[in-house]
Design a protein around this motif. Structure first.
Motif, PDB file in Angstrom:
ATOM      1  N   ASN A   3       0.826  -1.218   0.000  1.00  0.00           N
ATOM      2  CA  ASN A   3       0.000   0.000   0.000  1.00  0.00           C
ATOM      3  C   ASN A   3       0.859   1.267   0.000  1.00  0.00           C
ATOM      4  O   ASN A   3       0.478   2.285  -0.593  1.00  0.00           O
ATOM      5  CB  ASN A   3      -0.965  -0.012   1.178  1.00  0.00           C
ATOM      6  CG  ASN A   3      -2.098  -0.996   0.972  1.00  0.00           C
ATOM      7  OD1 ASN A   3      -2.630  -1.114  -0.131  1.00  0.00           O
ATOM      8  ND2 ASN A   3      -2.460  -1.713   2.020  1.00  0.00           N
ATOM      9  N   ALA A   4       2.016   1.206   0.665  1.00  0.00           N
ATOM     10  CA  ALA A   4       2.927   2.363   0.651  1.00  0.00           C
ATOM     11  C   ALA A   4       3.452   2.603  -0.767  1.00  0.00           C
ATOM     12  O   ALA A   4       3.496   3.752  -1.240  1.00  0.00           O
ATOM     13  CB  ALA A   4       4.078   2.129   1.622  1.00  0.00           C
ATOM     14  N   TYR A   5       3.836   1.519  -1.458  1.00  0.00           N
ATOM     15  CA  TYR A   5       4.272   1.660  -2.855  1.00  0.00           C
ATOM     16  C   TYR A   5       3.124   2.155  -3.739  1.00  0.00           C
ATOM     17  O   TYR A   5       3.345   2.926  -4.663  1.00  0.00           O
ATOM     18  CB  TYR A   5       4.819   0.340  -3.399  1.00  0.00           C
ATOM     19  CG  TYR A   5       6.259   0.068  -3.010  1.00  0.00           C
ATOM     20  CD1 TYR A   5       7.283   0.958  -3.366  1.00  0.00           C
ATOM     21  CD2 TYR A   5       6.601  -1.082  -2.312  1.00  0.00           C
ATOM     22  CE1 TYR A   5       8.605   0.715  -3.018  1.00  0.00           C
ATOM     23  CE2 TYR A   5       7.915  -1.339  -1.959  1.00  0.00           C
ATOM     24  CZ  TYR A   5       8.921  -0.438  -2.308  1.00  0.00           C
ATOM     25  OH  TYR A   5      10.227  -0.686  -1.968  1.00  0.00           O
ATOM     26  N   LEU A   6       1.930   1.729  -3.425  1.00  0.00           N
ATOM     27  CA  LEU A   6       0.753   2.181  -4.178  1.00  0.00           C
ATOM     28  C   LEU A   6       0.610   3.700  -4.053  1.00  0.00           C
ATOM     29  O   LEU A   6       0.368   4.398  -5.044  1.00  0.00           O
ATOM     30  CB  LEU A   6      -0.492   1.463  -3.641  1.00  0.00           C
ATOM     31  CG  LEU A   6      -1.793   1.615  -4.389  1.00  0.00           C
ATOM     32  CD1 LEU A   6      -1.681   1.074  -5.806  1.00  0.00           C
ATOM     33  CD2 LEU A   6      -2.899   0.865  -3.659  1.00  0.00           C
ATOM     34  N   ASN A   7       0.798   4.213  -2.834  1.00  0.00           N
ATOM     35  CA  ASN A   7       0.715   5.659  -2.598  1.00  0.00           C
ATOM     36  C   ASN A   7       1.857   6.414  -3.288  1.00  0.00           C
ATOM     37  O   ASN A   7       1.704   7.588  -3.631  1.00  0.00           O
ATOM     38  CB  ASN A   7       0.709   5.969  -1.102  1.00  0.00           C
ATOM     39  CG  ASN A   7      -0.592   5.554  -0.442  1.00  0.00           C
ATOM     40  OD1 ASN A   7      -1.641   5.523  -1.085  1.00  0.00           O
ATOM     41  ND2 ASN A   7      -0.530   5.222   0.843  1.00  0.00           N
ATOM     42  N   LEU A   8       2.994   5.742  -3.478  1.00  0.00           N
ATOM     43  CA  LEU A   8       4.127   6.354  -4.175  1.00  0.00           C
ATOM     44  C   LEU A   8       4.023   6.188  -5.695  1.00  0.00           C
ATOM     45  O   LEU A   8       4.931   6.574  -6.428  1.00  0.00           O
ATOM     46  CB  LEU A   8       5.446   5.732  -3.677  1.00  0.00           C
ATOM     47  CG  LEU A   8       5.820   5.991  -2.220  1.00  0.00           C
ATOM     48  CD1 LEU A   8       7.022   5.148  -1.805  1.00  0.00           C
ATOM     49  CD2 LEU A   8       6.093   7.480  -1.987  1.00  0.00           C
ATOM     50  N   GLU A   9       2.913   5.567  -6.129  1.00  0.00           N
ATOM     51  CA  GLU A   9       2.629   5.306  -7.541  1.00  0.00           C
ATOM     52  C   GLU A   9       3.648   4.354  -8.174  1.00  0.00           C
ATOM     53  O   GLU A   9       3.924   4.426  -9.375  1.00  0.00           O
ATOM     54  CB  GLU A   9       2.512   6.616  -8.336  1.00  0.00           C
ATOM     55  CG  GLU A   9       1.362   7.473  -7.835  1.00  0.00           C
ATOM     56  CD  GLU A   9       1.219   8.792  -8.578  1.00  0.00           C
ATOM     57  OE1 GLU A   9       2.024   9.080  -9.487  1.00  0.00           O
ATOM     58  OE2 GLU A   9       0.292   9.548  -8.224  1.00  0.00           O
ATOM     59  N   LYS A  10       4.201   3.463  -7.375  1.00  0.00           N
ATOM     60  CA  LYS A  10       5.097   2.411  -7.868  1.00  0.00           C
ATOM     61  C   LYS A  10       4.275   1.124  -7.886  1.00  0.00           C
ATOM     62  O   LYS A  10       4.379   0.277  -6.996  1.00  0.00           O
ATOM     63  CB  LYS A  10       6.328   2.298  -6.965  1.00  0.00           C
ATOM     64  CG  LYS A  10       7.184   3.546  -6.980  1.00  0.00           C
ATOM     65  CD  LYS A  10       8.427   3.386  -6.125  1.00  0.00           C
ATOM     66  CE  LYS A  10       9.261   4.663  -6.197  1.00  0.00           C
ATOM     67  NZ  LYS A  10      10.479   4.541  -5.395  1.00  0.00           N
ATOM     68  N   TYR A  11       3.460   1.010  -8.897  1.00  0.00           N
ATOM     69  CA  TYR A  11       2.426  -0.019  -8.949  1.00  0.00           C
ATOM     70  C   TYR A  11       2.975  -1.438  -9.043  1.00  0.00           C
ATOM     71  O   TYR A  11       2.429  -2.346  -8.422  1.00  0.00           O
ATOM     72  CB  TYR A  11       1.444   0.277 -10.085  1.00  0.00           C
ATOM     73  CG  TYR A  11       0.837   1.662  -9.973  1.00  0.00           C
ATOM     74  CD1 TYR A  11       0.230   2.078  -8.788  1.00  0.00           C
ATOM     75  CD2 TYR A  11       0.907   2.553 -11.023  1.00  0.00           C
ATOM     76  CE1 TYR A  11      -0.301   3.345  -8.674  1.00  0.00           C
ATOM     77  CE2 TYR A  11       0.369   3.828 -10.919  1.00  0.00           C
ATOM     78  CZ  TYR A  11      -0.223   4.221  -9.737  1.00  0.00           C
ATOM     79  OH  TYR A  11      -0.754   5.485  -9.616  1.00  0.00           O
ATOM     80  N   ASP A  12       4.065  -1.631  -9.806  1.00  0.00           N
ATOM     81  CA  ASP A  12       4.628  -2.987  -9.911  1.00  0.00           C
ATOM     82  C   ASP A  12       5.172  -3.466  -8.565  1.00  0.00           C
ATOM     83  O   ASP A  12       4.982  -4.629  -8.194  1.00  0.00           O
ATOM     84  CB  ASP A  12       5.713  -3.034 -11.000  1.00  0.00           C
ATOM     85  CG  ASP A  12       5.126  -2.890 -12.395  1.00  0.00           C
ATOM     86  OD1 ASP A  12       3.954  -3.310 -12.582  1.00  0.00           O
ATOM     87  OD2 ASP A  12       5.817  -2.361 -13.289  1.00  0.00           O
ATOM     88  N   LYS A  13       5.857  -2.573  -7.839  1.00  0.00           N
ATOM     89  CA  LYS A  13       6.361  -2.920  -6.496  1.00  0.00           C
ATOM     90  C   LYS A  13       5.189  -3.164  -5.545  1.00  0.00           C
ATOM     91  O   LYS A  13       5.250  -4.059  -4.690  1.00  0.00           O
ATOM     92  CB  LYS A  13       7.241  -1.800  -5.939  1.00  0.00           C
ATOM     93  CG  LYS A  13       8.585  -1.710  -6.575  1.00  0.00           C
ATOM     94  CD  LYS A  13       9.443  -2.820  -6.053  1.00  0.00           C
ATOM     95  CE  LYS A  13      10.812  -2.304  -5.670  1.00  0.00           C
ATOM     96  NZ  LYS A  13      11.631  -3.370  -5.127  1.00  0.00           N
ATOM     97  N   ALA A  14       4.134  -2.376  -5.700  1.00  0.00           N
ATOM     98  CA  ALA A  14       2.940  -2.546  -4.869  1.00  0.00           C
ATOM     99  C   ALA A  14       2.343  -3.925  -5.117  1.00  0.00           C
ATOM    100  O   ALA A  14       2.056  -4.673  -4.164  1.00  0.00           O
ATOM    101  CB  ALA A  14       1.914  -1.455  -5.171  1.00  0.00           C
ATOM    102  N   ILE A  15       2.177  -4.274  -6.379  1.00  0.00           N
ATOM    103  CA  ILE A  15       1.587  -5.569  -6.731  1.00  0.00           C
ATOM    104  C   ILE A  15       2.456  -6.712  -6.220  1.00  0.00           C
ATOM    105  O   ILE A  15       1.944  -7.683  -5.650  1.00  0.00           O
ATOM    106  CB  ILE A  15       1.370  -5.658  -8.261  1.00  0.00           C
ATOM    107  CG1 ILE A  15       0.243  -4.694  -8.674  1.00  0.00           C
ATOM    108  CG2 ILE A  15       1.051  -7.095  -8.690  1.00  0.00           C
ATOM    109  CD1 ILE A  15       0.112  -4.485 -10.171  1.00  0.00           C
ATOM    110  N   GLU A  16       3.763  -6.592  -6.376  1.00  0.00           N
ATOM    111  CA  GLU A  16       4.696  -7.630  -5.904  1.00  0.00           C
ATOM    112  C   GLU A  16       4.520  -7.888  -4.407  1.00  0.00           C
ATOM    113  O   GLU A  16       4.416  -9.036  -3.968  1.00  0.00           O
ATOM    114  CB  GLU A  16       6.135  -7.181  -6.210  1.00  0.00           C
ATOM    115  CG  GLU A  16       7.209  -8.120  -5.720  1.00  0.00           C
ATOM    116  CD  GLU A  16       8.607  -7.544  -5.919  1.00  0.00           C
ATOM    117  OE1 GLU A  16       9.484  -7.903  -5.107  1.00  0.00           O
ATOM    118  OE2 GLU A  16       8.824  -6.738  -6.852  1.00  0.00           O
ATOM    119  N   ASN A  17       4.494  -6.837  -3.613  1.00  0.00           N
ATOM    120  CA  ASN A  17       4.373  -6.997  -2.156  1.00  0.00           C
ATOM    121  C   ASN A  17       2.976  -7.451  -1.743  1.00  0.00           C
ATOM    122  O   ASN A  17       2.838  -8.265  -0.825  1.00  0.00           O
ATOM    123  CB  ASN A  17       4.767  -5.702  -1.449  1.00  0.00           C
ATOM    124  CG  ASN A  17       6.262  -5.545  -1.374  1.00  0.00           C
ATOM    125  OD1 ASN A  17       6.911  -6.154  -0.540  1.00  0.00           O
ATOM    126  ND2 ASN A  17       6.832  -4.763  -2.288  1.00  0.00           N
TER     127      ASN A  17
END
Length: 185
Positions: A32-46
């Motif tokens: 969710n933190a990566y999602l807020n940073l707009e790093k969607y691939d990292k968000a999906i991975e985690n």
């Protein structure tokens, strides 16, 4: 980025303590933190790692959180088909959790009700027992008078006092004993 750093530190502690619910939650928080940073691939991975741990350990609320995060990540990434799939999974899991919580709530209410009924039954039995003791004492007082030599030993109930024949009036003694003790002996 601080949220990611703290969540990674927390995850290390969760792993050390074999708290897999905490590990799944940490992965979801990082996602969710990566999602807020707009790093969607990292968000999906985690979020997928969080989902895997939660699935392995059958932790429904973390599975739901993973699905929900994945739905958001895919939606923001523009993959609406995947977003919709994870949204449906999230909604289904929420229904399952709500159903389970409702079932547990109903079970607790049922247990409470049964416990209350049992408590009232016990109270009634105690009152009934006290009433019978009072009735027996009234019979003894009536038959033998208030100053009767018939005494209940300390700690015993009236109904457990053994009958002793006084020889004074056999019928009187026996009928009183039968009334008080039930068998006249």
């Amino acid at each position: 980025e601080k949220a990611i750093e703290y969540s990674e530190k927390a995850m290390a502690l969760f792993r050390k303590n074999k708290d897999f619910g905490g590990v799944a939650e940490a992965y979801n928080n990082i996602g969710n933190a990566y999602l807020n940073l707009e790093k969607y691939d990292k968000a999906i991975e985690n979020l997928q790692k969080g989902m895997q741990v939660a699935n392995d350990e059958n932790i429904d609320y973390e599975i739901r959180n993973s699905y929900s995060g994945l739905a958001d990540a895919y939606q923001k990434k523009g993959d609406y088909k995947q977003a919709f799939q994870f949204f449906k999974l999230s909604a289904r899991m929420q229904d399952s959790i709500s159903s389970q919580e409702n079932s547990e709530r109903v079970n607790r209410m049922h247990f409470s009700l049964e416990n209350e009924k049992n408590q009232k039954a016990i109270e009634l039995l105690n009152k009934d027992g006290q009433l019978k003791e009072a009735e027996l004492k009234a019979v003894v007082d009536y038959l033998f008078g208030k100053n009767s030599t018939l005494k209940v030993p300390k700690g015993e109930k009236l109904s457990t006092v053994p009958y002793k024949h006084t020889g004074y009036n056999r019928w009187y003694d026996r009928s009183a004993a039968w009334i008080v003790f039930g068998n006249g002996r």
